[in-house]
Design an enzyme around this catalytic site. Structure first.
Site, PDB file in Angstrom:
ATOM      1  CB  SER A 144      -0.915   0.054   1.230  1.00 45.11           C
ATOM      2  OG  SER A 144      -1.471   1.403   1.185  1.00 45.11           O
ATOM      3  CE1 TYR A 157      -4.068  -2.182   4.695  1.00 47.49           C
ATOM      4  CE2 TYR A 157      -3.417  -0.052   4.179  1.00 47.49           C
ATOM      5  CZ  TYR A 157      -3.787  -1.411   3.673  1.00 47.49           C
ATOM      6  OH  TYR A 157      -4.045  -1.649   2.321  1.00 47.49           O
TER       7      TYR A 157
END
Length: 260
Positions: A144, A157
């Site tokens: 990501s 995350y």
């Protein structure tokens, strides 16, 4: 776009039941790979496999939790027994928990790392153990852009994805002398169920515009990605067109991180 060197190979994709993982599995199958699709969502896997077979290509579904290292090792053994040596291993399985650090329970932090980081480790280690002696293969981690730029409310995350990215690059350094390439594809906002769960009343428009009050830049290209955009990048890095690329982190985010 067609990618050379994928037809006739065996590819294993985790997180394949929906979203980016599903698109990666479908794209690799379209390129002629036999695909082992892995997820905890049995129904989603069945739907994916049916769609692949409807196009006259091959795929098999495997309900496996990437947090379970023993199950992942058994999975690789089963795939190589049934389909042949795995040429491409792609880790897409991931989970997202949002919230300020001060309000984050231990269980949320541990779950995010168990899937996003340890899950990548389990799959990549299993691939390395088999590809290493053969001296061929590719390992790709879908990370990501949150791994490279701080995100308010997404510390767990982002940290888990940053760890997975550095792990993949380090593995790439270890395996490069054996001819095995390890790369990362880092999407930005992509139209998936996970992304839609973050939207407010403005939908994708709010994501594209950005949020200055949360120190978040918008998307310079004026659109969020489709899962196929990410799958295309994964296929490129797995293909012979990328034969001299390893330890690379390819951001596919429309410029959203300004590549900071």
């Amino acid at each position: 776009m067609s990618h050379t060197g994928i037809a006739g190979t065996v590819a294993l994709v985790t997180g394949a039941a929906r979203g980016i993982g599903r698109s990666v599995a479908l794209r690799l199958a379209a390129e002629g790979a036999a695909v082992a699709a892995v997820d905890v969502d049995t129904d989603g896997l069945a739907s994916l496999v049916a769609d692949v077979h409807a196009d006259g290509r091959g795929a098999a579904g495997h309900t496996v939790d990437v947090r379970d290292s023993a199950a992942v090792e058994s999975l690789f053994d089963a795939v190589e027994r049934d389909l042949g040596p795995i040429d491409h291993a792609v880790s897409v399985a991931g989970v997202l928990t949002t919230g300020d650090v001060a309000d984050t329970p231990d269980a949320d932090w541990e779950r995010v790392f168990a899937v996003n980081t340890s899950g990548v480790f389990h799959a990549a280690r299993a691939a390395a153990r088999r590809m290493g002696p053969r001296g061929a293969g590719t390992i790709t981690t879908v990370g990501s852009n949150a791994a490279g730029v701080p995100r308010s409310g997404m510390a767990a995350y982002g940290a888990s994805k940053a760890a997975a990215a550095m792990f993949t690059k380090s593995l790439g350094l270890e395996l490069a002398p054996r001819g095995i390439r390890c790369n990362v594809v880092s999407p930005g906002s992509t139209d998936t169920p996970m992304q839609r769960g973050l939207w407010d009343g403005d939908g994708a428009g709010g994501v594209i515009a950005g949020a200055p009050e949360r120190f978040r830049v918008g998307v310079p290209l004026g659109r969020i990605a489709e899962p196929d955009d990410i799958a295309e990048a994964v296929c490129f890095l797995a293909s012979s067109s990328a034969r001299h690329i390893t330890m690379h982190d390819l951001y596919v985010d429309g410029g959203a991180t300004l590549r900071a």
